[in-house]
Design an enzyme around this catalytic site. Structure first.
Site, short mmCIF file in Angstrom:
data_model
loop_
_atom_site.label_atom_id
_atom_site.label_comp_id
_atom_site.label_asym_id
_atom_site.label_seq_id
_atom_site.Cartn_x
_atom_site.Cartn_y
_atom_site.Cartn_z
N HIS A 1 -7.20 -4.94 10.02
CA HIS A 1 -6.92 -4.71 8.60
C HIS A 1 -5.64 -5.41 8.16
O HIS A 1 -4.74 -5.65 8.97
CB HIS A 1 -6.91 -3.21 8.24
CG HIS A 1 -5.74 -2.41 8.66
ND1 HIS A 1 -5.85 -1.08 9.05
CD2 HIS A 1 -4.40 -2.68 8.74
CE1 HIS A 1 -4.66 -0.60 9.32
NE2 HIS A 1 -3.76 -1.55 9.15
N ASN B 1 -7.44 -2.95 14.06
CA ASN B 1 -8.85 -3.23 13.75
C ASN B 1 -8.98 -4.43 12.80
O ASN B 1 -10.03 -4.64 12.21
CB ASN B 1 -9.50 -1.99 13.11
CG ASN B 1 -8.85 -1.58 11.81
OD1 ASN B 1 -7.90 -2.22 11.35
ND2 ASN B 1 -9.35 -0.52 11.19
N GLU C 1 -9.61 -1.74 5.25
CA GLU C 1 -10.28 -1.45 6.52
C GLU C 1 -11.61 -2.20 6.58
O GLU C 1 -12.25 -2.43 5.54
CB GLU C 1 -10.57 0.06 6.61
CG GLU C 1 -9.33 0.95 6.49
CD GLU C 1 -8.49 1.00 7.77
OE1 GLU C 1 -8.45 0.02 8.52
OE2 GLU C 1 -7.86 2.05 7.99
N ASP D 1 0.81 -1.22 0.00
CA ASP D 1 0.00 0.00 0.00
C ASP D 1 0.84 1.27 0.00
O ASP D 1 2.07 1.22 0.21
CB ASP D 1 -0.96 -0.01 1.21
CG ASP D 1 -0.31 -0.48 2.50
OD1 ASP D 1 0.93 -0.41 2.61
OD2 ASP D 1 -1.03 -0.91 3.41
C1 GLP Z 1 -0.30 -0.03 8.55
C2 GLP Z 1 -0.03 -0.72 7.22
C3 GLP Z 1 -0.23 -2.19 7.34
C4 GLP Z 1 0.51 -2.68 8.55
C5 GLP Z 1 -0.15 -2.18 9.78
C6 GLP Z 1 0.54 -2.60 11.07
O1 GLP Z 1 -1.57 0.50 8.65
N1 GLP Z 1 -0.80 -0.25 6.14
O2 GLP Z 1 0.20 -2.83 6.17
O3 GLP Z 1 0.47 -4.06 8.56
O4 GLP Z 1 -0.17 -0.78 9.72
O5 GLP Z 1 1.55 -1.70 11.37
P1 GLP Z 1 2.52 -1.81 12.61
O6 GLP Z 1 3.42 -2.95 12.31
O7 GLP Z 1 3.23 -0.49 12.65
O8 GLP Z 1 1.68 -2.06 13.81
#
Ligand code: GLP
Length: 252
Positions: free
Chosen positions: A137, A135, A142, A66
Protein backbone atom coordinates in the site's frame (compact mmCIF):
# COMPACT_ATOMS: atom_id res chain seq x y z
CA UNK A 1 11.88 5.73 -12.35
CA UNK A 2 15.16 6.10 -10.50
CA UNK A 3 15.93 3.35 -7.96
CA UNK A 4 18.79 3.95 -5.54
CA UNK A 5 20.02 1.30 -3.11
CA UNK A 6 21.84 3.14 -0.32
CA UNK A 7 24.39 1.35 1.87
CA UNK A 8 22.20 1.50 4.99
CA UNK A 9 19.06 3.05 6.46
CA UNK A 10 20.97 5.99 7.98
CA UNK A 11 22.36 7.01 4.59
CA UNK A 12 18.92 6.54 3.06
CA UNK A 13 17.44 8.92 5.64
CA UNK A 14 20.22 11.46 4.93
CA UNK A 15 19.53 11.23 1.22
CA UNK A 16 15.77 11.65 1.62
CA UNK A 17 16.14 14.59 4.01
CA UNK A 18 18.64 16.12 1.57
CA UNK A 19 16.13 15.90 -1.29
CA UNK A 20 13.35 17.46 0.79
CA UNK A 21 15.68 20.23 2.02
CA UNK A 22 16.87 20.89 -1.54
CA UNK A 23 13.25 21.23 -2.67
CA UNK A 24 12.56 23.78 0.07
CA UNK A 25 15.74 25.74 -0.63
CA UNK A 26 14.99 25.89 -4.36
CA UNK A 27 11.31 26.76 -3.79
CA UNK A 28 10.59 27.87 -0.21
CA UNK A 29 6.86 27.98 -0.97
CA UNK A 30 6.76 24.34 -2.11
CA UNK A 31 3.75 22.14 -1.54
CA UNK A 32 5.05 18.96 0.08
CA UNK A 33 3.15 15.70 0.41
CA UNK A 34 4.20 14.15 3.71
CA UNK A 35 4.01 10.64 5.14
CA UNK A 36 3.94 9.18 8.62
CA UNK A 37 5.40 5.88 9.85
CA UNK A 38 8.60 4.57 11.33
CA UNK A 39 10.52 4.90 8.05
CA UNK A 40 9.93 8.65 8.06
CA UNK A 41 10.93 9.35 11.68
CA UNK A 42 14.71 9.53 11.07
CA UNK A 43 14.13 11.66 7.96
CA UNK A 44 12.18 14.22 9.99
CA UNK A 45 14.88 14.13 12.70
CA UNK A 46 17.42 15.14 10.06
CA UNK A 47 15.14 17.89 8.76
CA UNK A 48 14.85 19.30 12.28
CA UNK A 49 18.65 19.31 12.49
CA UNK A 50 18.72 21.10 9.12
CA UNK A 51 16.20 23.61 10.49
CA UNK A 52 18.46 24.30 13.47
CA UNK A 53 21.23 24.91 10.95
CA UNK A 54 19.09 27.44 9.02
CA UNK A 55 16.55 25.61 6.82
CA UNK A 56 13.16 27.31 6.99
CA UNK A 57 9.76 25.64 6.64
CA UNK A 58 7.91 28.92 7.15
CA UNK A 59 6.61 29.22 3.59
CA UNK A 60 5.95 25.49 3.02
CA UNK A 61 2.44 24.13 2.54
CA UNK A 62 2.05 20.43 3.35
CA UNK A 63 -0.58 17.76 2.86
CA UNK A 64 -0.23 14.45 4.64
CA UNK A 65 -1.29 11.26 2.94
CA UNK A 66 -3.79 9.99 5.47
CA UNK A 67 -5.47 9.95 8.89
CA UNK A 68 -7.49 7.43 10.89
CA UNK A 69 -11.26 7.89 10.89
CA UNK A 70 -12.56 8.64 14.38
CA UNK A 71 -9.38 10.15 15.81
CA UNK A 72 -9.20 13.86 16.63
CA UNK A 73 -5.97 15.82 16.12
CA UNK A 74 -4.89 15.43 19.75
CA UNK A 75 -5.49 11.70 19.94
CA UNK A 76 -2.17 9.96 20.78
CA UNK A 77 -2.65 7.48 17.91
CA UNK A 78 -3.52 10.12 15.32
CA UNK A 79 -1.25 11.11 12.45
CA UNK A 80 -1.91 14.76 13.38
CA UNK A 81 -0.18 14.05 16.67
CA UNK A 82 2.63 12.04 15.02
CA UNK A 83 3.38 14.85 12.59
CA UNK A 84 3.28 17.51 15.29
CA UNK A 85 5.68 15.50 17.46
CA UNK A 86 8.02 14.41 14.65
CA UNK A 87 8.25 17.66 12.69
CA UNK A 88 5.81 20.55 12.86
CA UNK A 89 6.28 21.53 16.52
CA UNK A 90 10.05 21.41 16.19
CA UNK A 91 10.48 23.74 13.24
CA UNK A 92 9.04 27.02 11.96
CA UNK A 93 6.30 25.41 9.83
CA UNK A 94 3.08 27.47 9.83
CA UNK A 95 0.44 25.22 11.49
CA UNK A 96 -2.26 26.87 9.34
CA UNK A 97 -0.58 25.50 6.20
CA UNK A 98 0.18 21.96 7.50
CA UNK A 99 -2.80 19.89 6.43
CA UNK A 100 -4.04 16.41 7.29
CA UNK A 101 -7.54 15.05 6.77
CA UNK A 102 -9.68 15.46 9.91
CA UNK A 103 -10.33 11.97 11.24
CA UNK A 104 -12.99 13.30 13.57
CA UNK A 105 -15.01 15.07 10.84
CA UNK A 106 -18.74 14.30 11.23
CA UNK A 107 -18.95 13.21 7.57
CA UNK A 108 -15.65 11.50 6.64
CA UNK A 109 -16.54 11.17 2.92
CA UNK A 110 -17.26 14.90 2.72
CA UNK A 111 -13.98 15.53 4.54
CA UNK A 112 -12.11 13.41 1.96
CA UNK A 113 -13.68 15.44 -0.86
CA UNK A 114 -12.80 18.69 0.91
CA UNK A 115 -9.21 17.49 1.32
CA UNK A 116 -8.88 16.57 -2.36
CA UNK A 117 -10.19 20.02 -3.33
CA UNK A 118 -7.76 21.72 -0.92
CA UNK A 119 -4.79 19.95 -2.54
CA UNK A 120 -5.95 21.09 -5.97
CA UNK A 121 -6.56 24.64 -4.71
CA UNK A 122 -2.98 24.77 -3.42
CA UNK A 123 -1.78 24.01 -6.94
CA UNK A 124 -1.01 20.31 -6.39
CA UNK A 125 1.95 18.67 -4.69
CA UNK A 126 5.53 19.45 -5.80
CA UNK A 127 7.24 16.61 -3.92
CA UNK A 128 5.27 13.68 -2.49
CA UNK A 129 7.08 11.55 0.09
CA UNK A 130 5.82 7.99 0.44
CA UNK A 131 6.44 5.00 2.66
CA UNK A 132 5.44 1.50 1.61
CA UNK A 133 3.10 -0.91 3.38
CA UNK A 134 4.10 -4.55 3.70
CA UNK A 135 1.19 -5.38 1.40
CA UNK A 136 2.29 -2.79 -1.18
CA UNK A 137 0.00 0.00 0.00
CA UNK A 138 0.88 3.67 -0.42
CA UNK A 139 -0.93 6.10 1.85
CA UNK A 140 -3.71 3.82 3.04
CA UNK A 141 -4.61 2.57 -0.44
CA UNK A 142 -4.99 -1.10 0.39
CA UNK A 143 -4.97 -3.74 -2.35
CA UNK A 144 -6.89 -3.91 -4.62
CA UNK A 145 -6.60 -0.13 -5.15
CA UNK A 146 -8.28 1.64 -8.05
CA UNK A 147 -5.58 3.55 -10.00
CA UNK A 148 -8.14 6.30 -10.67
CA UNK A 149 -9.02 6.76 -6.98
CA UNK A 150 -9.03 10.17 -5.31
CA UNK A 151 -9.11 11.01 -1.60
CA UNK A 152 -11.71 8.84 0.10
CA UNK A 153 -12.60 6.68 3.08
CA UNK A 154 -11.05 3.19 3.06
CA UNK A 155 -11.22 0.10 5.25
CA UNK A 156 -7.83 -0.98 6.59
CA UNK A 157 -6.44 -4.46 5.93
CA UNK A 158 -6.05 -6.66 9.00
CA UNK A 159 -2.30 -6.90 8.29
CA UNK A 160 -2.00 -3.10 8.22
CA UNK A 161 -3.85 -2.76 11.53
CA UNK A 162 -1.53 -5.37 13.05
CA UNK A 163 1.60 -3.64 11.64
CA UNK A 164 0.47 -0.25 13.02
CA UNK A 165 -0.56 -1.60 16.45
CA UNK A 166 2.81 -0.47 17.82
CA UNK A 167 1.93 3.19 17.28
CA UNK A 168 -1.09 2.99 19.65
CA UNK A 169 -1.36 2.86 23.43
CA UNK A 170 -2.11 -0.74 24.55
CA UNK A 171 -5.68 0.03 25.64
CA UNK A 172 -6.63 1.80 22.39
CA UNK A 173 -7.97 -0.23 19.47
CA UNK A 174 -6.45 0.47 16.04
CA UNK A 175 -9.16 2.17 13.94
CA UNK A 176 -10.76 0.17 11.15
CA UNK A 177 -11.06 2.98 8.63
CA UNK A 178 -8.98 5.88 7.35
CA UNK A 179 -9.16 8.84 5.00
CA UNK A 180 -6.39 8.61 2.43
CA UNK A 181 -5.26 10.43 -0.68
CA UNK A 182 -6.14 8.18 -3.61
CA UNK A 183 -3.73 6.61 -6.10
CA UNK A 184 -4.60 9.24 -8.72
CA UNK A 185 -4.11 11.99 -6.11
CA UNK A 186 -0.62 10.65 -5.37
CA UNK A 187 0.21 10.30 -9.08
CA UNK A 188 -0.76 13.96 -9.59
CA UNK A 189 2.31 15.04 -7.62
CA UNK A 190 5.10 16.42 -9.79
CA UNK A 191 7.75 14.22 -8.14
CA UNK A 192 7.30 11.16 -5.91
CA UNK A 193 9.95 10.00 -3.46
CA UNK A 194 9.31 6.54 -2.00
CA UNK A 195 11.34 5.16 0.91
CA UNK A 196 11.49 1.54 2.02
CA UNK A 197 13.79 0.04 4.63
CA UNK A 198 14.08 -3.40 6.20
CA UNK A 199 13.48 -6.97 5.10
CA UNK A 200 9.76 -6.79 5.97
CA UNK A 201 9.32 -4.57 2.88
CA UNK A 202 11.36 -6.77 0.50
CA UNK A 203 8.42 -8.62 -1.11
CA UNK A 204 6.41 -5.40 -1.53
CA UNK A 205 9.45 -3.70 -3.11
CA UNK A 206 9.93 -6.57 -5.58
CA UNK A 207 6.22 -6.55 -6.47
CA UNK A 208 6.23 -2.76 -6.88
CA UNK A 209 9.27 -2.68 -9.17
CA UNK A 210 9.30 -6.04 -10.93
CA UNK A 211 5.79 -7.49 -10.73
CA UNK A 212 2.88 -6.52 -12.96
CA UNK A 213 1.38 -3.03 -12.67
CA UNK A 214 -1.77 -4.10 -10.88
CA UNK A 215 -4.29 -2.86 -8.29
CA UNK A 216 -3.12 -5.85 -6.20
CA UNK A 217 0.13 -3.98 -5.59
CA UNK A 218 -1.01 -0.35 -5.22
CA UNK A 219 2.58 0.99 -5.29
CA UNK A 220 3.14 -0.54 -8.75
CA UNK A 221 1.01 2.34 -10.11
CA UNK A 222 4.04 4.57 -9.54
CA UNK A 223 5.65 2.96 -12.60
CA UNK A 224 3.19 4.97 -14.71
CA UNK A 225 4.49 8.26 -13.21
CA UNK A 226 7.16 10.18 -15.14
CA UNK A 227 9.25 11.22 -12.13
CA UNK A 228 9.66 8.79 -9.25
CA UNK A 229 12.69 8.26 -7.02
CA UNK A 230 12.79 5.06 -4.95
CA UNK A 231 15.26 4.84 -2.06
CA UNK A 232 15.97 1.38 -0.62
CA UNK A 233 18.33 -0.07 1.94
CA UNK A 234 19.88 -3.48 1.14
CA UNK A 235 17.36 -5.56 3.17
CA UNK A 236 14.43 -3.84 1.42
CA UNK A 237 16.11 -4.53 -1.95
CA UNK A 238 16.93 -8.15 -1.10
CA UNK A 239 14.07 -9.78 -3.08
CA UNK A 240 14.82 -7.87 -6.31
CA UNK A 241 15.98 -9.98 -9.24
CA UNK A 242 19.21 -8.88 -10.93
CA UNK A 243 18.55 -7.03 -14.22
CA UNK A 244 17.86 -9.42 -17.09
CA UNK A 245 16.68 -12.29 -14.89
CA UNK A 246 13.08 -13.30 -15.58
CA UNK A 247 10.34 -13.63 -12.97
CA UNK A 248 9.90 -17.37 -13.25
CA UNK A 249 12.39 -20.02 -14.36
CA UNK A 250 11.82 -21.09 -17.99
CA UNK A 251 9.52 -24.12 -18.34
CA UNK A 252 11.41 -27.41 -18.73
C1 GLP B 1 1.22 3.31 7.30
C2 GLP B 1 0.95 4.61 6.57
C3 GLP B 1 1.71 4.67 5.29
C4 GLP B 1 3.14 4.30 5.56
C5 GLP B 1 3.23 2.86 5.92
C6 GLP B 1 4.64 2.38 6.25
O1 GLP B 1 0.26 2.34 7.08
N1 GLP B 1 -0.40 4.87 6.29
O2 GLP B 1 1.61 5.95 4.72
O3 GLP B 1 3.89 4.51 4.43
O4 GLP B 1 2.41 2.63 7.04
O5 GLP B 1 4.91 2.62 7.58
P1 GLP B 1 6.28 2.30 8.30
O6 GLP B 1 7.24 3.29 7.78
O7 GLP B 1 5.99 2.47 9.76
O8 GLP B 1 6.66 0.91 7.94
Amino acid sequence: MQVLILTDAARLSNHAAGQIAAQLRAQPGSVLGLATGATMAPVYARLIAAHRAGLSFARMTSFNLDEYVGLGPHDPGSYHRQMRDMLFAQCDADPARCHLPRGDAPDPEAEANRYEAAIAAAGGVDLQVLGLGQNGHIGFNEPPADPGSRSRVVTLAATTRAANRRHFPAAQPVPRRAITMGIATILSARHCLLLATGAAKAQAVAAMLQGPVTPDCPASALRRHPRVTVLLDPPAASALRPPGQSAAPPAA
